[in-house]
Design an enzyme around this catalytic site. Structure first.
Site, PDB file in Angstrom:
ATOM      1  N   ALA A  12       0.830  -1.213   0.000  1.00 32.05           N
ATOM      2  CA  ALA A  12       0.000   0.000   0.000  1.00 32.05           C
ATOM      3  C   ALA A  12       0.861   1.257   0.000  1.00 32.05           C
ATOM      4  O   ALA A  12       0.465   2.293   0.523  1.00 32.05           O
ATOM      5  CB  ALA A  12      -0.919  -0.017   1.212  1.00 32.05           C
ATOM      6  N   ALA A  13       2.066   1.173  -0.582  1.00 29.58           N
ATOM      7  CA  ALA A  13       2.997   2.300  -0.506  1.00 29.58           C
ATOM      8  C   ALA A  13       2.935   3.209  -1.724  1.00 29.58           C
ATOM      9  O   ALA A  13       3.423   4.332  -1.690  1.00 29.58           O
ATOM     10  CB  ALA A  13       4.419   1.775  -0.335  1.00 29.58           C
ATOM     11  N   GLY A  14       2.318   2.721  -2.787  1.00 38.66           N
ATOM     12  CA  GLY A  14       2.345   3.481  -4.045  1.00 38.66           C
ATOM     13  C   GLY A  14       1.456   4.724  -3.975  1.00 38.66           C
ATOM     14  O   GLY A  14       0.566   4.846  -3.137  1.00 38.66           O
ATOM     15  N   ARG A  18      -2.177   7.428 -11.448  1.00 36.29           N
ATOM     16  CA  ARG A  18      -3.247   7.438 -12.459  1.00 36.29           C
ATOM     17  C   ARG A  18      -4.612   7.821 -11.898  1.00 36.29           C
ATOM     18  O   ARG A  18      -5.540   8.125 -12.628  1.00 36.29           O
ATOM     19  CB  ARG A  18      -3.316   6.059 -13.144  1.00 36.29           C
ATOM     20  CG  ARG A  18      -2.129   5.787 -14.056  1.00 36.29           C
ATOM     21  CD  ARG A  18      -1.994   4.314 -14.405  1.00 36.29           C
ATOM     22  NE  ARG A  18      -1.348   3.535 -13.353  1.00 36.29           N
ATOM     23  CZ  ARG A  18      -1.129   2.223 -13.395  1.00 36.29           C
ATOM     24  NH1 ARG A  18      -1.525   1.521 -14.446  1.00 36.29           N
ATOM     25  NH2 ARG A  18      -0.533   1.609 -12.393  1.00 36.29           N
ATOM     26  N   LYS A  25      -4.275   6.345  -3.306  1.00 34.07           N
ATOM     27  CA  LYS A  25      -5.197   5.447  -4.019  1.00 34.07           C
ATOM     28  C   LYS A  25      -5.891   4.445  -3.104  1.00 34.07           C
ATOM     29  O   LYS A  25      -7.108   4.243  -3.208  1.00 34.07           O
ATOM     30  CB  LYS A  25      -4.439   4.700  -5.113  1.00 34.07           C
ATOM     31  CG  LYS A  25      -5.289   3.663  -5.813  1.00 34.07           C
ATOM     32  CD  LYS A  25      -4.630   3.114  -7.053  1.00 34.07           C
ATOM     33  CE  LYS A  25      -3.440   2.265  -6.734  1.00 34.07           C
ATOM     34  NZ  LYS A  25      -2.866   1.686  -7.976  1.00 34.07           N
ATOM     35  N   GLN A  78       8.350   1.828   3.432  1.00 36.99           N
ATOM     36  CA  GLN A  78       9.220   1.566   2.270  1.00 36.99           C
ATOM     37  C   GLN A  78      10.149   2.762   2.069  1.00 36.99           C
ATOM     38  O   GLN A  78       9.738   3.908   2.257  1.00 36.99           O
ATOM     39  CB  GLN A  78       8.357   1.349   1.015  1.00 36.99           C
ATOM     40  CG  GLN A  78       9.180   0.955  -0.211  1.00 36.99           C
ATOM     41  CD  GLN A  78       8.303   0.623  -1.416  1.00 36.99           C
ATOM     42  OE1 GLN A  78       7.088   0.482  -1.281  1.00 36.99           O
ATOM     43  NE2 GLN A  78       8.930   0.492  -2.576  1.00 36.99           N
ATOM     44  N   GLY A  83       8.977   0.311  -6.280  1.00 36.82           N
ATOM     45  CA  GLY A  83       8.601  -0.968  -6.874  1.00 36.82           C
ATOM     46  C   GLY A  83       8.063  -1.961  -5.867  1.00 36.82           C
ATOM     47  O   GLY A  83       8.394  -1.922  -4.682  1.00 36.82           O
ATOM     48  N   ASP A 108      -4.567  -2.416  -3.901  1.00 37.13           N
ATOM     49  CA  ASP A 108      -5.484  -1.864  -4.901  1.00 37.13           C
ATOM     50  C   ASP A 108      -6.238  -2.963  -5.659  1.00 37.13           C
ATOM     51  O   ASP A 108      -6.796  -2.708  -6.723  1.00 37.13           O
ATOM     52  CB  ASP A 108      -4.727  -0.956  -5.880  1.00 37.13           C
ATOM     53  CG  ASP A 108      -3.693  -1.697  -6.708  1.00 37.13           C
ATOM     54  OD1 ASP A 108      -3.388  -2.866  -6.393  1.00 37.13           O
ATOM     55  OD2 ASP A 108      -3.178  -1.108  -7.684  1.00 37.13           O
ATOM     56  N   LYS A 356     -34.283  17.534  12.834  1.00 39.35           N
ATOM     57  CA  LYS A 356     -32.910  17.435  13.348  1.00 39.35           C
ATOM     58  C   LYS A 356     -32.992  17.366  14.858  1.00 39.35           C
ATOM     59  O   LYS A 356     -33.730  18.155  15.459  1.00 39.35           O
ATOM     60  CB  LYS A 356     -32.108  18.665  12.927  1.00 39.35           C
ATOM     61  CG  LYS A 356     -30.657  18.596  13.321  1.00 39.35           C
ATOM     62  CD  LYS A 356     -30.076  19.961  13.650  1.00 39.35           C
ATOM     63  CE  LYS A 356     -30.660  20.510  14.936  1.00 39.35           C
ATOM     64  NZ  LYS A 356     -30.025  21.762  15.384  1.00 39.35           N
TER      65      LYS A 356
END
Ligand code: UD1
Ligand code: CA
Length: 486
Positions: A12-14, A18, A25, A78, A83, A108, A356
């Site tokens: 989950a480091a990216g 895009r 992401k 990382q 990569g 992802d 409310k």
């Protein structure tokens, strides 16, 4: 029971370039949960001995989400070498001393089910392979790594989209980004993974060719449902993943006994629950921790966020958040229930009504054109059309308290703080500034006074004056006694 021979690594480091988003992401949401939250949830179902999540981009945001979803998951940072290969290499440092299998999941790839991963793990363990890759055969492989097989059908390597020759790009068997490795085999090969490729990254996928070169067996297992292997890299894939997940959720509730008329326009978060014999009509969103009890009818055109809908309640064309709707209650059409609304059994919040912080007692009704905020209403009450609680004096909010069996006239304003006693009544148009004792009738509008001929005198020559003059003379003629025949 914990699987002591299983560790899970979640990548989950990216950044997710895009996505073109300021949000990392893996924190984008589908079905009411972040992408990485789905992966963590699935991972937990395999009862691993250890779960490690690799983070880097916006690490604090990602760590907060991971810790929230899975307090026992460990975090690994990382470094600047990019990569998936580097990410896994650093995760393995945190798994020093572990000697079993490592299941690598991509943060992802949110739709894979625990049963598919369990099959992957079983196939891996049964075969004695050094690595087992989850693959999928898809119509459009663009963007994915391709599984390159030799003449004997055995896996040789994985080639990334950007590095693929034309004949490789034509391969439709893709790498789902999910793998099981014997940890010792993975440890042995990762140092040999370089960055000499189109993206200048350490590819985890290069481990496959390295293992093959050493004659370590590698296999690829096609996922039973290719749609579940979907990786989310852009917003198009995000909506596609949301659709696939939603279709799965809708189907599950249908098989559990809910009537869902139009699955394509019904959105149900994975955290919501529907009882048997619930009916959901088109264009309805049932979100977050919403629960809908047996026999209730929800929709069309309704959005419920963190709501509780009671048995047999009917909720039409309504937007509600953090509201409790009692059994046999009736809401809408065109109602707006804001946080803190509690409608008791058999109550009604009708058309063009906003509420409310309002507790509305059993059988009580707010049927038309009203704003009810910071209010407690007893049982058996009926508020006339156009009731407004004026709860805010520019400084603080004040409460309106209405007892049992109160009936109010149309178009009342309740200037809070104010109390209406049990059984009291109010006249049409009342502005209620003072408490009304139990059983009293409150009138605040001055008696009506008619000034005869005002329009003809003050607006001569207008159409109104003309028709008024005509009406008044006809009235006068009609009033005059008829001529008497002698
Ligand atoms: C990756 C695979 C590809 C596969 C696809 C499946 C590689 C080199 N390629 O490609 O073969 O078909 O997934 O969806 O592995 N990440 C890190 N650190 C990094 C880079 C990425 O943790 O330095 C994480 C990302 O946050 C993401 C996952 O790894 O969750 C995959 O990265 P991504 O860049 O999306 O890889 P793909 O190009 O999709
Ligand atoms: Ca990806």
């Amino acid at each position: 029971m914990t699987d002591n021979q299983l560790a899970i690594v979640i990548l989950a480091a990216g950044q997710g370039t895009r996505m073109k988003s300021s949000l990392p992401k893996v924190l984008h949401r589908i079905g009411g949960r972040s992408l990485v939250g789905h992966v963590l949830d699935t991972a937990a179902r395999l009862h691993p001995a250890d779960t490690v999540v690799v983070v880097r981009h916006e690490r604090d945001l990602v760590v907060a989400e991971v810790t929230d979803a899975s307090p026992t998951a460990r975090i690994v940072d990382q470094d600047e070498t990019p990569g998936t290969g580097r990410a896994v290499q650093q995760a393995l440092e945190a798994l020093a001393g572990f000697g079993g299998d490592v299941l690598v999941l991509s943060g992802d790839v949110p739709l894979l089910e625990a049963s598919t991963l369990a099959e992957l793990l079983n196939a891996h363990r049964g075969s004695g392979a050094a690595a087992t890759v989850l693959s999928a055969t898809v119509d459009d492989p663009h963007g994915y790594g391709r599984v390159v097989r030799g003449a004997d059908g055995g896996v040789q390597r994985i080639v990334e989209q950007k590095d693929a020759a034309a004949h490789e790009a034509a391969i439709c068997e893709i790498n789902a980004g999910v793998y099981v490795f014997r940890i010792d085999a993975l440890r042995a090969e990762l140092p040999a993974v370089g960055t000499d490729n189109a993206q200048g990254e350490m590819y985890l996928t290069d481990v496959v060719a390295l293992l093959c070169a050493r004659h370590e067996p590698v296999q690829a297992l096609p996922a039973p449902d290719a749609a579940a292997a979907l990786g989310v890299n852009d917003r198009v894939q995000l909506s596609e993943a949301a659709r696939v997940l939603n279709a799965r959720t809708v189907r599950r509730w249908q098989l559990d006994g809910a009537t869902i008329m139009d699955p394509a326009t019904t959105w149900i978060d994975v955290t919501a629950t529907l009882a048997p014999d619930v009916t959901v009509l088109p264009n309805t969103h049932i979100l977050r921790a919403t629960t809908v009890a047996e026999g209730a009818v929800v929709g069309p055109d309704t959005s419920l966020v963190d709501c509780e809908v009671g048995e047999r309640a009917v909720v039409r064309r309504t937007d509600a958040t953090l509201a409790v709707i009692g059994a046999d209650a009736n809401v809408g059409p065109f109602a707006y229930l804001r946080p803190g609304t509690q409608l008791a059994d058999g109550g009604k919040i009708g058309t063009f009504v906003e509420t409310k912080n309002a507790t509305i007692g059993a059988g009580s009704k707010v049927p038309h054109l009203s704003y009810i905020g910071d209010t407690t209403i007893g049982r058996g009450v009926n508020l006339g059309a156009g009731a407004i609680t004026a709860n805010y004096d520019d400084l603080t909010k004040h409460r309106t308290e209405i007892g049992d069996e109160v009936h109010t006239g149309s178009h009342n304003v309740f200037v809070a703080p104010v109390r209406i006693g049990d059984g009291a009544k109010t006249g049409a148009g009342a502005v209620v500034r003072k408490d009304v004792p139990a059983g009293a009738l409150a009138l605040s509008v001055a008696p009506q006074r008619n000034i005869e001929g005002w329009v003809e005198k003050n607006r001569p020559g207008t159409k109104a004056a003309d028709v008024a003059a005509r009406a008044r003379s006809a009235q006068k003629a009609g009033d005059e006694p008829q001529g008497q025949e002698g």
